[in-house]
Scaffold this motif. Structure first.
Motif, PDB file in Angstrom:
ATOM      1  N   ALA A   1       0.849  -1.196   0.000  1.00  0.00           N
ATOM      2  CA  ALA A   1       0.000   0.000   0.000  1.00  0.00           C
ATOM      3  C   ALA A   1       0.881   1.241   0.000  1.00  0.00           C
ATOM      4  O   ALA A   1       2.000   1.229   0.531  1.00  0.00           O
ATOM      5  N   GLY A   2       0.354   2.308  -0.598  1.00  0.00           N
ATOM      6  CA  GLY A   2       1.051   3.587  -0.575  1.00  0.00           C
ATOM      7  C   GLY A   2       0.763   4.384  -1.833  1.00  0.00           C
ATOM      8  O   GLY A   2       0.368   3.838  -2.868  1.00  0.00           O
ATOM      9  N   ALA A   3       0.942   5.703  -1.727  1.00  0.00           N
ATOM     10  CA  ALA A   3       0.753   6.601  -2.866  1.00  0.00           C
ATOM     11  C   ALA A   3       2.014   7.428  -3.059  1.00  0.00           C
ATOM     12  O   ALA A   3       2.479   8.081  -2.123  1.00  0.00           O
ATOM     13  N   PHE A   4       2.544   7.367  -4.261  1.00  0.00           N
ATOM     14  CA  PHE A   4       3.720   8.147  -4.646  1.00  0.00           C
ATOM     15  C   PHE A   4       3.240   9.193  -5.641  1.00  0.00           C
ATOM     16  O   PHE A   4       2.809   8.854  -6.744  1.00  0.00           O
ATOM     17  N   ILE A   5       3.265  10.463  -5.243  1.00  0.00           N
ATOM     18  CA  ILE A   5       2.688  11.536  -6.050  1.00  0.00           C
ATOM     19  C   ILE A   5       3.801  12.451  -6.539  1.00  0.00           C
ATOM     20  O   ILE A   5       4.515  13.060  -5.743  1.00  0.00           O
ATOM     21  N   GLY A   6       3.924  12.550  -7.853  1.00  0.00           N
ATOM     22  CA  GLY A   6       4.890  13.460  -8.450  1.00  0.00           C
ATOM     23  C   GLY A   6       4.187  14.684  -8.991  1.00  0.00           C
ATOM     24  O   GLY A   6       3.206  14.568  -9.729  1.00  0.00           O
ATOM     25  N   VAL A   7       4.672  15.863  -8.613  1.00  0.00           N
ATOM     26  CA  VAL A   7       4.097  17.107  -9.128  1.00  0.00           C
ATOM     27  C   VAL A   7       4.867  17.497 -10.378  1.00  0.00           C
ATOM     28  O   VAL A   7       6.038  17.884 -10.312  1.00  0.00           O
TER      29      VAL A   7
END
Length: 298
Positions: free
Chosen positions: A132-138
């Motif tokens: 589980a997890g969220a990796f968010i790139g802007v």
């Protein structure tokens, strides 16, 4: 969703600080990462006031290949897990490709592209183990189009977008792990005032400029409900600009230069500067942009 462990890289200013405040309002536990110790301490105070009871700060430069490993080791030692990673750290360089010094061009690209790679290599294995997890790139609108005088930044954002899209494909085997991309248009942050600049004129965010708070909230909402879309746009002008770039390239190329000079640059002269590319400018680190001090960062 509250009580998550959220790591935000580039959290001392602009979109990163706005995102940190949005997560703080959800009472998430925050690990704020940036190059500037002074600005990070100010960010910690703001985030505690916004609602987060657990805020830690780490002074690291994500351009350092070893920095991401130190951040993940510290986070796991402190919290035992990581739920969300947000990579907002970026630096900008204005000027023709021929005019921007090679070391400045390289540093702009490294922060976005290699910074994303370093974080992914450090944090995605942890998320896989957690399942589980969220990796968010802007990313940016400029990850989909090109603009004259912004070759360094567009190269950085096109490269970063390629890395993030590849990561989306490579994590499809782990349904609980999400790699997400947020692509805002013009945002009223200090990045324009802190940028390296070799155009001879001061820069400004082109109209219509979004509030960083709007982008920060969009990032937090995405972490609440992660989506594997190609990219989440933030800004009303993005679809129109991208359509013009792809469908009407001759018209786009004729208009983009004059429009950039009109909307993206002021009439005020500016000496060549490396801005905050190689080191932070503490006096200009905040969530919202403002009129720059022409002498800062020369």
């Amino acid at each position: 969703m509250t009580g998550r462990v959220v790591v935000i890289v580039g959290a001392s200013s602009g979109i990163g600080l706005a995102a940190a405040m949005a997560f703080a309002a959800r009472d998430d536990d925050l690990v704020l990462v940036s190059r500037g110790a002074e600005a990070l301490k100010a960010a910690e105070v703001v985030c505690r006031a916004a609602g987060s009871s657990e805020v830690d700060v780490l002074v690291e430069d994500i351009g350092d290949p070893a920095a991401a490993a130190r951040v993940v080791a510290w986070t796991l030692g402190r919290h035992g897990r990581v739920d969300v990673v947000v990579h907002t750290a970026t630096v900008m360089g204005y000027g023709a490709v021929e005019a921007v010094p090679a070391e400045v061009f390289t540093a702009v690209v490294d922060t976005a592209v290699h910074g994303t790679v370093h974080l992914a290599q450090a944090f995605l294995p942890v998320m896989r183990r957690q399942r589980a997890g969220a990796f968010i790139g802007v990313n940016s609108l400029l990850g989909s189009v090109t603009v004259p005088q912004m070759g360094a930044y567009t190269a950085a954002k096109w490269g970063q977008r390629a890395v993030l899209r590849t990561l989306q494909q490579e994590t499809r085997d782990e349904p609980g792990v999400h790699v997400c991309v947020v692509s805002p248009g013009s945002v009223n942050t200090p990045i324009y005032h802190q940028a390296a600049n070799y155009t001879g004129r001061l820069a400004r965010p082109p109209w219509p400029a979004l509030s960083p708070d709007r982008v920060g909230e969009a990032i937090a909402r995405l972490a609440d409900r992660p989506r594997r879309h190609l990219s989440i746009p933030v800004g009303p002008a993005n679809p129109l600009v991208i359509a013009g770039f792809r469908l009407l390239p001759l018209v786009y190329d004729r208009l983009v230069g004059p429009l950039f000079r009109f909307a993206g640059l002021t009439r005020d002269p500016a000496e060549p500067t490396t801005g905050n590319v190689h080191q932070p400018i503490p006096a200009l680190e905040r969530a919202h942009g403002r009129r720059p001090n022409p002498a800062a960062g020369r």
